[in-house]
Design a protein around this motif. Structure first.
Motif, PDB file in Angstrom:
ATOM      1  N   VAL A 397       0.811  -1.218   0.000  1.00 42.17           N
ATOM      2  CA  VAL A 397       0.000   0.000   0.000  1.00 42.17           C
ATOM      3  C   VAL A 397       0.843   1.267   0.000  1.00 42.17           C
ATOM      4  CG1 VAL A 397      -1.756   1.295   1.281  1.00 42.17           C
ATOM      5  CG2 VAL A 397      -1.915  -1.186   1.135  1.00 42.17           C
ATOM      6  N   GLU A 398       1.953   1.262   0.739  1.00 44.85           N
ATOM      7  CA  GLU A 398       2.747   2.482   0.846  1.00 44.85           C
ATOM      8  C   GLU A 398       3.431   2.875  -0.458  1.00 44.85           C
ATOM      9  OE1 GLU A 398       5.247  -0.789   2.956  1.00 44.85           O
ATOM     10  OE2 GLU A 398       3.134  -0.338   2.517  1.00 44.85           O
ATOM     11  N   TYR A 399       3.460   1.970  -1.456  1.00 44.37           N
ATOM     12  CA  TYR A 399       4.131   2.278  -2.714  1.00 44.37           C
ATOM     13  C   TYR A 399       3.150   2.452  -3.874  1.00 44.37           C
ATOM     14  CZ  TYR A 399       8.149   0.663  -0.037  1.00 44.37           C
ATOM     15  OH  TYR A 399       9.112   0.502   0.929  1.00 44.37           O
ATOM     16  N   ARG A 400       1.860   2.371  -3.604  1.00 47.57           N
ATOM     17  CA  ARG A 400       0.893   2.535  -4.694  1.00 47.57           C
ATOM     18  C   ARG A 400       0.880   3.975  -5.187  1.00 47.57           C
ATOM     19  NH1 ARG A 400      -3.515  -1.554  -2.015  1.00 47.57           N
ATOM     20  NH2 ARG A 400      -2.208  -3.373  -2.387  1.00 47.57           N
ATOM     21  N   GLY A 401       0.776   4.106  -6.493  1.00 53.56           N
ATOM     22  CA  GLY A 401       0.814   5.423  -7.098  1.00 53.56           C
ATOM     23  C   GLY A 401       2.212   5.910  -7.402  1.00 53.56           C
ATOM     24  N   TYR A 402       3.221   5.122  -7.038  1.00 56.38           N
ATOM     25  CA  TYR A 402       4.618   5.507  -7.255  1.00 56.38           C
ATOM     26  C   TYR A 402       5.283   4.556  -8.257  1.00 56.38           C
ATOM     27  CZ  TYR A 402       4.586   8.561  -3.118  1.00 56.38           C
ATOM     28  OH  TYR A 402       4.327   9.555  -2.208  1.00 56.38           O
ATOM     29  N   MET A 403       6.357   5.041  -8.881  1.00 58.37           N
ATOM     30  CA  MET A 403       7.171   4.176  -9.727  1.00 58.37           C
ATOM     31  C   MET A 403       7.764   3.039  -8.907  1.00 58.37           C
ATOM     32  SD  MET A 403       9.041   6.922 -12.269  1.00 58.37           S
ATOM     33  CE  MET A 403       9.551   8.069 -10.971  1.00 58.37           C
ATOM     34  N   GLU A 404       8.070   3.304  -7.651  1.00 60.15           N
ATOM     35  CA  GLU A 404       8.567   2.253  -6.762  1.00 60.15           C
ATOM     36  C   GLU A 404       7.588   1.086  -6.686  1.00 60.15           C
ATOM     37  OE1 GLU A 404      11.195   0.526  -3.745  1.00 60.15           O
ATOM     38  OE2 GLU A 404      11.446   2.030  -5.319  1.00 60.15           O
ATOM     39  N   GLY A 405       6.303   1.398  -6.595  1.00 59.10           N
ATOM     40  CA  GLY A 405       5.298   0.341  -6.544  1.00 59.10           C
ATOM     41  C   GLY A 405       5.257  -0.469  -7.824  1.00 59.10           C
ATOM     42  N   ALA A 406       5.367   0.215  -8.966  1.00 57.29           N
ATOM     43  CA  ALA A 406       5.378  -0.500 -10.245  1.00 57.29           C
ATOM     44  C   ALA A 406       6.573  -1.446 -10.323  1.00 57.29           C
ATOM     45  CB  ALA A 406       5.406   0.505 -11.392  1.00 57.29           C
ATOM     46  N   ILE A 407       7.753  -0.950  -9.955  1.00 55.87           N
ATOM     47  CA  ILE A 407       8.958  -1.784 -10.025  1.00 55.87           C
ATOM     48  C   ILE A 407       8.849  -2.971  -9.085  1.00 55.87           C
ATOM     49  CG2 ILE A 407      11.435  -1.841  -9.519  1.00 55.87           C
ATOM     50  CD1 ILE A 407      11.505   1.112 -10.437  1.00 55.87           C
ATOM     51  N   ARG A 408       8.470  -2.709  -7.840  1.00 56.05           N
ATOM     52  CA  ARG A 408       8.365  -3.807  -6.873  1.00 56.05           C
ATOM     53  C   ARG A 408       7.352  -4.855  -7.325  1.00 56.05           C
ATOM     54  NH1 ARG A 408       9.907  -2.931  -1.048  1.00 56.05           N
ATOM     55  NH2 ARG A 408      11.334  -1.141  -1.045  1.00 56.05           N
ATOM     56  N   SER A 409       6.249  -4.412  -7.912  1.00 53.64           N
ATOM     57  CA  SER A 409       5.236  -5.369  -8.367  1.00 53.64           C
ATOM     58  C   SER A 409       5.761  -6.209  -9.520  1.00 53.64           C
ATOM     59  CB  SER A 409       3.959  -4.636  -8.773  1.00 53.64           C
ATOM     60  OG  SER A 409       4.114  -3.974 -10.017  1.00 53.64           O
ATOM     61  N   GLY A 410       6.511  -5.591 -10.436  1.00 55.52           N
ATOM     62  CA  GLY A 410       7.089  -6.336 -11.540  1.00 55.52           C
ATOM     63  C   GLY A 410       8.110  -7.350 -11.063  1.00 55.52           C
ATOM     64  N   GLN A 411       8.926  -6.956 -10.108  1.00 51.55           N
ATOM     65  CA  GLN A 411       9.913  -7.888  -9.554  1.00 51.55           C
ATOM     66  C   GLN A 411       9.233  -9.037  -8.834  1.00 51.55           C
ATOM     67  OE1 GLN A 411      12.161  -5.081  -7.198  1.00 51.55           O
ATOM     68  NE2 GLN A 411      13.672  -4.751  -8.813  1.00 51.55           N
ATOM     69  N   ARG A 412       8.188  -8.728  -8.085  1.00 52.42           N
ATOM     70  CA  ARG A 412       7.466  -9.790  -7.376  1.00 52.42           C
ATOM     71  C   ARG A 412       6.790 -10.757  -8.345  1.00 52.42           C
ATOM     72  NH1 ARG A 412       2.458 -10.062  -8.205  1.00 52.42           N
ATOM     73  NH2 ARG A 412       2.132  -7.881  -7.619  1.00 52.42           N
ATOM     74  N   ALA A 413       6.144 -10.231  -9.397  1.00 50.96           N
ATOM     75  CA  ALA A 413       5.490 -11.099 -10.379  1.00 50.96           C
ATOM     76  C   ALA A 413       6.505 -11.982 -11.094  1.00 50.96           C
ATOM     77  CB  ALA A 413       4.709 -10.255 -11.384  1.00 50.96           C
ATOM     78  N   ALA A 414       7.666 -11.420 -11.425  1.00 50.03           N
ATOM     79  CA  ALA A 414       8.716 -12.215 -12.069  1.00 50.03           C
ATOM     80  C   ALA A 414       9.159 -13.348 -11.153  1.00 50.03           C
ATOM     81  CB  ALA A 414       9.895 -11.327 -12.439  1.00 50.03           C
ATOM     82  N   GLN A 415       9.303 -13.060  -9.878  1.00 49.63           N
ATOM     83  CA  GLN A 415       9.715 -14.092  -8.930  1.00 49.63           C
ATOM     84  C   GLN A 415       8.648 -15.180  -8.804  1.00 49.63           C
ATOM     85  OE1 GLN A 415      12.695 -14.364  -7.673  1.00 49.63           O
ATOM     86  NE2 GLN A 415      12.160 -16.279  -6.650  1.00 49.63           N
ATOM     87  N   GLN A 416       7.383 -14.782  -8.824  1.00 46.50           N
ATOM     88  CA  GLN A 416       6.302 -15.767  -8.787  1.00 46.50           C
ATOM     89  C   GLN A 416       6.362 -16.698  -9.987  1.00 46.50           C
ATOM     90  OE1 GLN A 416       3.052 -12.868  -8.374  1.00 46.50           O
ATOM     91  NE2 GLN A 416       2.416 -13.913  -6.498  1.00 46.50           N
ATOM     92  N   VAL A 417       6.650 -16.140 -11.149  1.00 50.01           N
ATOM     93  CA  VAL A 417       6.762 -16.970 -12.364  1.00 50.01           C
ATOM     94  C   VAL A 417       7.939 -17.940 -12.227  1.00 50.01           C
ATOM     95  CG1 VAL A 417       7.382 -16.889 -14.798  1.00 50.01           C
ATOM     96  CG2 VAL A 417       5.620 -15.346 -13.912  1.00 50.01           C
ATOM     97  N   LEU A 418       9.068 -17.437 -11.780  1.00 44.51           N
ATOM     98  CA  LEU A 418      10.263 -18.290 -11.663  1.00 44.51           C
ATOM     99  C   LEU A 418      10.048 -19.425 -10.661  1.00 44.51           C
ATOM    100  CD1 LEU A 418      12.998 -15.497 -11.711  1.00 44.51           C
ATOM    101  CD2 LEU A 418      12.451 -17.103 -13.561  1.00 44.51           C
ATOM    102  N   VAL A 419       9.374 -19.116  -9.577  1.00 38.75           N
ATOM    103  CA  VAL A 419       9.120 -20.142  -8.562  1.00 38.75           C
ATOM    104  C   VAL A 419       8.110 -21.178  -9.064  1.00 38.75           C
ATOM    105  CG1 VAL A 419       8.110 -20.533  -6.272  1.00 38.75           C
ATOM    106  CG2 VAL A 419       9.747 -18.670  -6.623  1.00 38.75           C
ATOM    107  N   SER A 420       7.175 -20.720  -9.917  1.00 40.01           N
ATOM    108  CA  SER A 420       6.123 -21.639 -10.393  1.00 40.01           C
ATOM    109  C   SER A 420       6.662 -22.679 -11.351  1.00 40.01           C
ATOM    110  CB  SER A 420       5.001 -20.847 -11.069  1.00 40.01           C
ATOM    111  OG  SER A 420       5.436 -20.323 -12.307  1.00 40.01           O
ATOM    112  N   GLY A 421       7.848 -22.431 -11.923  1.00 36.01           N
ATOM    113  CA  GLY A 421       8.484 -23.405 -12.810  1.00 36.01           C
ATOM    114  C   GLY A 421       7.963 -23.369 -14.230  1.00 36.01           C
TER     115      GLY A 421
END
Length: 421
Positions: A397-421
């Motif tokens: 929540v603290e990063y919504r509306g910021y570029m920081e939030g976009a970057i963190r979300s992209g990094q998290r989604a990428a990690q989810q994909v990598l973990v899912s195999g």
């Protein structure tokens, strides 16, 4: 043969996700509806070699993911504002910061923040808008004025719409010590990520349908110059605003809560206007950030670290007032500046952008209506089968509306994909 991962959207979230996957050795293809990259990051040139950001701009001192990328790509960050002294309110024709508030004004704000903090501590997300909550609690008039102005200026929506629970949570996290901006504009980071991704990124290719197939692949219908094309992938990361996603049919195992959030998560209306003047006519070298209760609610100078004698003022309008600007956005921005600085010069040039009218954004950034923070928040970053989600709306929540939030979300989604195999 399907690609490993398709990323829908080449804003900062999608580019960050694709970048992290490429670093991990994955095959990635990114599809972007616009002709340009960056989504709600949009740097433009003005005259005399100066530039401004019509979209996301500020990097706070707590935005470590952004700063790490900036260091990796050798991007320079220039200082912008120090808080709280560089934050001003225009009160009855006078500019005031926290140091110049009266004792009564300090007391009123302290009481307001204590009441908001209590909501957060009790994890309450009442079925009340901010405006309703202000009307049913003993809040001093000055504090009500500040709260309502904050809704428009910080969340790009109206106090009659935003849930007080979301407002309280986001407003009591504490202000940053200082913020910065990218030298050359925020699009410098977009360009750096895109350079690494190269021809994996495709512009003018809007996605029209997403369907998970029986063989556990995802089929994506993409509109190209030659018609619709079907591309299959093992995973898909959707990194576009849900204000746009809700128009794209998705055949996937979405939960009821995910489907409701996609259908109903609102985005604030936002107009940002840049006015370039021949020289600085205000007294301070750094104008700071000024909050105003008018057609535009925020004003600041993005150019004090740039070369040349010319100077730019950035004017921000959020909520229903931004919708009312229409084709008069530049004229109303000029008039707004004159309410604070009657001696304002004639402008050299201007640029303005209405994010609510952008068909690929349909708003500035997300906010939550009464009760919806508790209802939707746990589900925003969950996968749906082989489909994953990124974007500032899925960040902490603290990063919504910021570029920081976009970057963190992209990094998290990428990690989810990598973990899912």
């Amino acid at each position: 043969m399907p690609v490993q991962t398709i990323v829908v959207g080449a804003g900062l979230a999608g580019l960050s996700a694709a970048y992290e996957l490429v670093l991990a050795g994955q095959e990635v293809q990114v599809f972007e509806a616009r002709e340009r990259l960056g989504g709600r990051v949009h740097t433009v040139e003005l005259s005399a070699g100066q530039y401004g950001d019509l979209g996301a701009e500020f990097v706070d001192d707590r935005h470590t993911a952004f700063m790490n990328y900036a260091a990796s790509f050798d991007l320079k960050l220039d200082p912008a504002c120090q808080f709280p002294n560089d934050l001003y309110w225009s009160v009855e024709g006078m500019l005031k910061n926290r140091e110049s508030f009266s004792t009564e004004e300090h007391t009123a704000l302290k009481s307001l923040f204590e009441k908001l903090q209590l909501l957060v501590e009790k994890q309450h997300d009442p079925q009340q808008t901010l405006n309703e909550w202000l009307g049913t609690n003993q809040i001093a008039p000055f504090a009500k004025w500040v709260a309502r102005l904050s809704a428009r200026s910080l969340f790009a929506t109206d106090p009659e719409l935003i849930g007080v629970g979301f407002f309280a949570y986001s407003h009591t996290l504490g202000a940053p010590g200082y913020n910065m901006r990218v030298r050359g504009g925020s699009s410098r980071l977009v360009d750096a990520l895109a350079k690494v991704l190269g021809d994996r990124v495709h512009t003018k290719t809007p996605v029209r349908r997403i369907q998970q197939t029986e063989n556990n692949l995802v089929s994506v219908s993409i509109e190209t110059a030659n018609g619709l094309v079907e591309v299959q992938a093992s995973h898909v990361i959707v990194a576009i605003p849900w204000s746009v996603l809700r128009q794209i049919p998705i055949d996937a195992p979405l939960t009821d809560s995910q489907q409701a959030a996609i259908s109903h998560l609102p985005y604030g209306s936002l107009v940002k206007t840049l006015l370039q003047y021949p020289y600085r006519f205000w007294s301070k070298p750094n104008l700071g950030i000024t909050l105003l209760d008018g057609e535009y609610q925020v004003m600041w100078e993005p150019s004090f670290a740039q070369m040349g004698t010319e100077r730019i003022l950035s004017c921000f309008s959020g909520g229903s007032r931004s919708v009312e600007l229409g084709e008069n956005a530049v004229d109303r921005a000029i008039a707004t500046v004159r309410t604070v600085y009657p001696e304002a010069l004639s402008i050299l040039t201007s640029r303005s952008y209405d994010w609510g009218a952008d068909e690929w954004a349909k708003g500035g950034y997300c906010y939550f209506r009464p009760g919806d923070l508790a209802r939707f928040n746990p589900h925003l970053m969950q996968r749906a089968g082989q489909i994953f989600f990124a974007g500032e709306h899925t960040a902490p929540v603290e990063y919504r509306g910021y570029m920081e939030g976009a970057i963190r979300s992209g990094q998290r989604a990428a990690q989810q994909v990598l973990v899912s195999g």
